[in-house]
Write a protein that holds these residues in place. Structure first.
Motif, PDB file in Angstrom:
ATOM      1  N   CYS A 100       0.857  -1.177   0.000  1.00 41.28           N
ATOM      2  CA  CYS A 100       0.000   0.000   0.000  1.00 41.28           C
ATOM      3  C   CYS A 100       0.901   1.238   0.000  1.00 41.28           C
ATOM      4  O   CYS A 100       1.800   1.355   0.827  1.00 41.28           O
ATOM      5  CB  CYS A 100      -0.896  -0.008   1.239  1.00 41.28           C
ATOM      6  SG  CYS A 100      -1.946   1.456   1.351  1.00 41.28           S
ATOM      7  N   CYS A 105       0.400   3.604   6.122  1.00 36.41           N
ATOM      8  CA  CYS A 105      -0.129   2.237   6.081  1.00 36.41           C
ATOM      9  C   CYS A 105       0.975   1.264   5.672  1.00 36.41           C
ATOM     10  O   CYS A 105       1.563   0.589   6.505  1.00 36.41           O
ATOM     11  CB  CYS A 105      -1.318   2.168   5.119  1.00 36.41           C
ATOM     12  SG  CYS A 105      -1.993   0.511   4.939  1.00 36.41           S
ATOM     13  N   CYS A 228      -6.986  -1.395  -0.516  1.00 35.84           N
ATOM     14  CA  CYS A 228      -6.207  -1.883   0.616  1.00 35.84           C
ATOM     15  C   CYS A 228      -7.173  -2.347   1.717  1.00 35.84           C
ATOM     16  O   CYS A 228      -8.018  -1.576   2.175  1.00 35.84           O
ATOM     17  CB  CYS A 228      -5.296  -0.786   1.144  1.00 35.84           C
ATOM     18  SG  CYS A 228      -4.401  -1.262   2.637  1.00 35.84           S
ATOM     19  N   CYS A 231      -6.337  -0.118   5.203  1.00 35.21           N
ATOM     20  CA  CYS A 231      -6.758   1.278   5.402  1.00 35.21           C
ATOM     21  C   CYS A 231      -7.963   1.649   4.534  1.00 35.21           C
ATOM     22  O   CYS A 231      -8.494   2.735   4.645  1.00 35.21           O
ATOM     23  CB  CYS A 231      -5.595   2.228   5.119  1.00 35.21           C
ATOM     24  SG  CYS A 231      -5.098   2.270   3.386  1.00 35.21           S
TER      25      CYS A 231
HETATM   26 ZN   LIG Z   1      -3.334   0.752   3.086  1.00 30.25          ZN
END
Ligand SMILES: [Zn+2]
Length: 300
Positions: A100, A105, A228, A231
């Motif tokens: 990511c 993140c 993702c 997140c």
């Molecule tokens: Zn992420």
């Protein structure tokens, strides 16, 4: 050995003006696995040519397909052939991971997709030459003040990619100049224009030519939209089929040699014979052998 027939999104126009687009591919054999194993990953364009030289059985009415033709296939066609080769050799499902890109993140995200879901845009106009007019602002002014607006070009192929790749990382502008030098067929009445003339193309002109090339070019869209799981944000991850597919094969090189040894040892086949087999076939023989050996052990 499994084969697959497909239609190239671009296609190839030979020296007599005949158009070829139907491609027949066979699975990779041990020979191509070895080619991939013995080269370093930096020279992927020439690797693609070598691997396709073994596996592309026919292109339109051209068979066998000489490396010189493979090098002249459009970039998108070569990508497409690699995808098909991956599909016929290991199946259509691709599983990869990507980090990511958000700094807060940075988690590993799984990227799963099927090869037939990759968007492929065929070219409408098969060229091989394309003409366009530069806008007034982008026109090239000659020494006598006349403006040149007519441009003819061909689309970048494997050989162009091979020539340009070394410059791409350090100096993208130099790479683009080199690409234009190779692909621009004429400027106004100047056929095969000298680098000096090409050097006088303004940034705006270069951009217009590049955009037109992109517009008429066939494409294989390898930019994946990924969500993702950590997140929840969505990002675009470029998927590099060459790196992925070749990496997938390369990691198994030690295994390849052990398999060859194992089969040669038990069946007394020549290395040549075993290397001509697909990975699938080698493994099936190994399974049969393993069963046999187990049966023999049980019988004792
Ligand atoms: Zn992420």
């Amino acid at each position: 050995m499994k084969t697959v027939t497909c239609t190239l999104p671009g296609g190839y126009v030979d020296g007599h003006g005949t158009f070829h687009a139907e491609a027949e591919l066979r699975q990779l054999s041990g020979h191509e696995e070895e080619i991939l194993a013995s080269r370093n990953s930096g020279e992927t364009s020439s690797l693609v040519t070598e691997v396709l030289a073994g596996c592309l059985l026919r292109l339109g009415t051209i068979s066998p397909v000489p490396p010189s033709v493979l090098q002249r296939l459009l970039v998108a066609d070569r990508q497409y052939l690699l995808l098909k080769l991956r599909e016929v050799t290991f199946g259509r499902e691709i599983r990869g991971t990507h980090l990511c890109p958000w700094p807060d993140c940075g988690r590993k995200v799984d990227i799963d997709f099927a090869i037939p879901d990759i968007p492929v845009k065929p070219s409408r106009d098969k060229g091989p030459l394309y003409s366009m007019q530069l806008s007034e602002q982008a026109a090239l002014t000659e020494h006598d003040g006349k403006a040149i607006t007519a441009v003819m070009f061909r689309l970048p192929n494997g050989a162009d990619q091979e020539a340009v790749t070394p410059y791409f990382r350090e100096n993208p502008a130099r790479a683009l100049t080199l690409l234009l030098e190779r692909c621009i067929h004429s400027l106004g009445e100047y056929v095969n224009p000298v680098p000096e003339l090409l050097g006088r193309l303004s940034p705006a002109a270069r951009q217009e030519i590049e955009q037109e090339m992109e517009r008429v070019s066939p494409s294989v869209d390898l930019d994946m939209q990924v969500a993702c799981a950590e997140c929840g944000r969505i990002f675009t991850a470029p998927f590099d089929i060459q790196d992925y597919f070749f990496g997938e094969l390369r990691s198994d090189v030690d295994l390849l040699f052990r398999e060859v040894h194992y089969l040669a040892y038990h069946y007394h086949w020549s290395e040549q014979e075993i290397m001509s087999m697909t990975q699938d076939r080698r493994r099936r023989y190994i399974e049969v052998l393993a069963d046999e050996i187990e049966n023999m052990n049980n019988a004792v």
